[in-house]
Write a protein that holds these residues in place. Sequence first.
Motif, PDB file in Angstrom:
ATOM      1  N   ALA A  65       0.833  -1.207   0.000  1.00 56.33           N
ATOM      2  CA  ALA A  65       0.000   0.000   0.000  1.00 56.33           C
ATOM      3  C   ALA A  65       0.868   1.257   0.000  1.00 56.33           C
ATOM      4  CB  ALA A  65      -0.935   0.004   1.198  1.00 56.33           C
ATOM      5  N   LEU A  66       1.985   1.228   0.696  1.00 56.07           N
ATOM      6  CA  LEU A  66       2.870   2.398   0.740  1.00 56.07           C
ATOM      7  C   LEU A  66       3.602   2.608  -0.580  1.00 56.07           C
ATOM      8  CD1 LEU A  66       4.396   2.037   4.301  1.00 56.07           C
ATOM      9  CD2 LEU A  66       2.851   3.828   3.520  1.00 56.07           C
ATOM     10  N   LEU A  67       3.984   1.511  -1.243  1.00 56.40           N
ATOM     11  CA  LEU A  67       4.777   1.624  -2.459  1.00 56.40           C
ATOM     12  C   LEU A  67       3.938   1.773  -3.726  1.00 56.40           C
ATOM     13  CD1 LEU A  67       7.560  -1.002  -1.733  1.00 56.40           C
ATOM     14  CD2 LEU A  67       7.737   1.490  -1.615  1.00 56.40           C
ATOM     15  N   VAL A  68       2.803   1.110  -3.798  1.00 57.35           N
ATOM     16  CA  VAL A  68       2.019   1.102  -5.028  1.00 57.35           C
ATOM     17  C   VAL A  68       0.649   1.723  -4.788  1.00 57.35           C
ATOM     18  CG1 VAL A  68       1.123  -0.345  -6.890  1.00 57.35           C
ATOM     19  CG2 VAL A  68       3.264  -0.966  -5.783  1.00 57.35           C
ATOM     20  N   ALA A  69      -0.260   0.925  -4.274  1.00 59.46           N
ATOM     21  CA  ALA A  69      -1.630   1.380  -3.998  1.00 59.46           C
ATOM     22  C   ALA A  69      -2.280   0.375  -3.062  1.00 59.46           C
ATOM     23  CB  ALA A  69      -2.432   1.484  -5.285  1.00 59.46           C
ATOM     24  N   PRO A  70      -3.198   0.836  -2.249  1.00 62.28           N
ATOM     25  CA  PRO A  70      -3.873  -0.118  -1.348  1.00 62.28           C
ATOM     26  C   PRO A  70      -4.615  -1.195  -2.136  1.00 62.28           C
ATOM     27  CG  PRO A  70      -4.325   2.146  -0.690  1.00 62.28           C
ATOM     28  CD  PRO A  70      -3.616   2.215  -2.006  1.00 62.28           C
TER      29      PRO A  70
END
Length: 87
Positions: free
Chosen positions: A37-42
């Motif tokens: 979630a932090l790197l891409v998307a939840p």
Amino acid sequence: MSGYPAGKMGIGPRTKSAVLWGLVGGLAFLVLVQGYALLVAPLVSITGALALAAAVGIGAGLGAYLLEPRIAAWALDRGRGDGSRKG
């Protein structure tokens, strides 16, 4: 017989190990979901992630409980070096 001295009740070591492995599995899954979630998307909502983590934890605990005797026997055979089991 439970294998405990008289008057001692509680959770057995094999069950305790399985519960702890389940906890580790569930928490590791939550860490992976949060990192994604932090790197891409939840991927999922927090409630969905908690439900999935509970399922992963139950699976990890059940797997640990069922496989622990087989892995222990394999490690014992491997430690003896008798070569009765290959793998």
